[in-house]
Design a protein around this motif. Structure first.
Motif, PDB file in Angstrom:
ATOM      1  N   SER A 172      31.678  35.468  39.883  1.00 44.05           N
ATOM      2  CA  SER A 172      32.463  35.771  41.089  1.00 44.05           C
ATOM      3  C   SER A 172      32.708  37.268  41.268  1.00 44.05           C
ATOM      4  O   SER A 172      33.678  37.684  41.885  1.00 44.05           O
ATOM      5  CB  SER A 172      33.810  35.042  41.020  1.00 44.05           C
ATOM      6  N   GLY A 173      31.801  38.083  40.721  1.00 43.42           N
ATOM      7  CA  GLY A 173      31.964  39.527  40.759  1.00 43.42           C
ATOM      8  C   GLY A 173      31.980  40.093  39.352  1.00 43.42           C
ATOM      9  O   GLY A 173      31.446  39.482  38.427  1.00 43.42           O
ATOM     10  N   ASP A 197      39.313  41.505  40.395  1.00 48.58           N
ATOM     11  CA  ASP A 197      38.675  41.261  41.697  1.00 48.58           C
ATOM     12  C   ASP A 197      37.343  40.522  41.580  1.00 48.58           C
ATOM     13  O   ASP A 197      36.633  40.351  42.573  1.00 48.58           O
ATOM     14  CB  ASP A 197      38.462  42.583  42.457  1.00 48.58           C
ATOM     15  N   GLY A 198      37.004  40.073  40.369  1.00 45.98           N
ATOM     16  CA  GLY A 198      35.722  39.398  40.174  1.00 45.98           C
ATOM     17  C   GLY A 198      35.775  38.441  39.000  1.00 45.98           C
ATOM     18  O   GLY A 198      36.824  37.883  38.679  1.00 45.98           O
ATOM     19  N   GLN A 223      33.306  41.044  48.594  1.00 46.39           N
ATOM     20  CA  GLN A 223      34.524  40.731  47.849  1.00 46.39           C
ATOM     21  C   GLN A 223      35.721  40.777  48.795  1.00 46.39           C
ATOM     22  O   GLN A 223      35.703  41.498  49.798  1.00 46.39           O
ATOM     23  CB  GLN A 223      34.756  41.761  46.734  1.00 46.39           C
ATOM     24  N   VAL A 256      38.528  45.437  46.471  1.00 45.13           N
ATOM     25  CA  VAL A 256      38.098  46.068  45.232  1.00 45.13           C
ATOM     26  C   VAL A 256      39.318  46.668  44.551  1.00 45.13           C
ATOM     27  O   VAL A 256      40.123  47.353  45.186  1.00 45.13           O
ATOM     28  CB  VAL A 256      37.055  47.177  45.503  1.00 45.13           C
ATOM     29  N   VAL A 312      29.737  40.445  46.116  1.00 45.01           N
ATOM     30  CA  VAL A 312      29.961  39.600  44.938  1.00 45.01           C
ATOM     31  C   VAL A 312      28.679  39.412  44.125  1.00 45.01           C
ATOM     32  O   VAL A 312      28.696  39.484  42.895  1.00 45.01           O
ATOM     33  CB  VAL A 312      30.543  38.230  45.356  1.00 45.01           C
ATOM     34  N   GLU A 351      27.757  42.808  42.381  1.00 48.79           N
ATOM     35  CA  GLU A 351      28.656  43.102  41.262  1.00 48.79           C
ATOM     36  C   GLU A 351      28.422  42.141  40.089  1.00 48.79           C
ATOM     37  O   GLU A 351      28.447  42.547  38.928  1.00 48.79           O
ATOM     38  CB  GLU A 351      30.120  43.032  41.725  1.00 48.79           C
ATOM     39  N   SER A 352      28.189  40.870  40.393  1.00 47.57           N
ATOM     40  CA  SER A 352      27.928  39.877  39.337  1.00 47.57           C
ATOM     41  C   SER A 352      26.664  40.220  38.561  1.00 47.57           C
ATOM     42  O   SER A 352      26.547  39.909  37.373  1.00 47.57           O
ATOM     43  CB  SER A 352      27.802  38.477  39.946  1.00 47.57           C
ATOM     44  N   GLY A 380      38.298  36.725  40.737  1.00 43.07           N
ATOM     45  CA  GLY A 380      37.220  36.527  41.700  1.00 43.07           C
ATOM     46  C   GLY A 380      37.063  35.075  42.111  1.00 43.07           C
ATOM     47  O   GLY A 380      36.653  34.778  43.244  1.00 43.07           O
ATOM     48  N   LYS A 397      39.626  34.714  44.696  1.00 41.25           N
ATOM     49  CA  LYS A 397      39.525  35.674  45.799  1.00 41.25           C
ATOM     50  C   LYS A 397      38.165  35.646  46.507  1.00 41.25           C
ATOM     51  O   LYS A 397      38.085  35.928  47.705  1.00 41.25           O
ATOM     52  CB  LYS A 397      39.769  37.091  45.275  1.00 41.25           C
ATOM     53  N   ASN A 398      37.100  35.342  45.750  1.00 37.33           N
ATOM     54  CA  ASN A 398      35.743  35.415  46.296  1.00 37.33           C
ATOM     55  C   ASN A 398      35.046  34.059  46.375  1.00 37.33           C
ATOM     56  O   ASN A 398      34.295  33.801  47.320  1.00 37.33           O
ATOM     57  CB  ASN A 398      34.887  36.366  45.450  1.00 37.33           C
TER      58      ASN A 398
END
Length: 219
Positions: A10-11, A16-17, A46, A49, A64, A67-68, A97, A100-101
């Motif tokens: 999820s990031g 945030d992930g 996302q 951040v 996402v 970043e993942s 994440g 949030k994502n």
């Protein structure tokens, strides 16, 4: 014969992930057990951040999937390309994440929805009767994926457990080193950093979850 496991990230980063320790422990244990792994993530922006040094939100936009890919060392695919028939099991590590994502649980709580591509992928495993592992905050998605009555844990956080109950899940309190299994649905959950005070504590439950998911995949 080795099992093929899909892992949805999820990031990159707890705030945030995907939680990096949880993700790496999951991937390490799967590799130690001889599983073949493919990581996936949704190709979406996302929610926001976060500067993981200061804790402040940053005026920046990140993707996402991109970043993942940091955690997966580039070996990752859009979750739209996750074909359930090619895998024996599915695991989702935690991190904000997920809330949030992969969903809007962080902002909508019990009224949340799951990102459509992620939901479709997860439901395909459920419909096929294949085992699923949800780590840390990821069980917040359990009722949306499995429906009312699903048994799961996020540890012992009363507010989060209450939200899960409102969504239709049956929450069981659990120690960081243990797992909770919904035998009928082949769902395995563990608290990890919902409770863990160290990476070793997080690993104690995650390793059990991975081992049990693989056992269920062999049945």
């Amino acid at each position: 014969m080795s099992k093929k496991v899909a892992v949805i990230l999820s990031g990159c980063g707890v705030y945030d992930g995907a939680e990096i320790h949880e993700s790496v422990i999951t991937l390490l244990r799967l590799d130690q057990r001889g599983a073949e792994v493919q990581c996936f993530a949704p190709n979406v922006p996302q929610l926001h951040v976060v500067d993981h040094y200061s804790g402040d939100e940053m005026n920046e936009i990140r993707n996402v999937l991109v970043e993942s890919a940091r955690i997966a060392r580039g070996q990752i695919k859009d979750v739209k390309l996750l074909h359930m028939a090619e895998f024996d099991a599915l695991i989702l590590p935690g991190g904000f994440g997920v809330a949030k994502n992969l969903s809007d649980f962080a902002t909508s709580g019990a009224g949340c929805t799951v990102q459509p591509d992620v939901l479709a992928a997860c439901k395909a495993f459920v419909d096929a009767g294949k085992p699923v592992g949800l780590i840390c905050i990821a069980p917040a998605l359990a009722a949306k994926i499995f429906g009312a009555g699903v048994i799961c844990t996020i540890g012992n956080d009363a507010d989060t457990a209450s939200a899960l109950t409102q969504m239709g899940a049956e929450h069981h309190e659990c120690e960081v080193s243990e797992i909770v299994e919904d035998e009928a649905r082949k769902l395995v959950t563990t608290p990890a950093y919902m409770l863990a005070k160290s990476i070793a504590e997080a690993a104690s439950g995650i390793n059990k979850l991975v081992d049990r998911v693989l056992e269920l995949a062999h049945h």
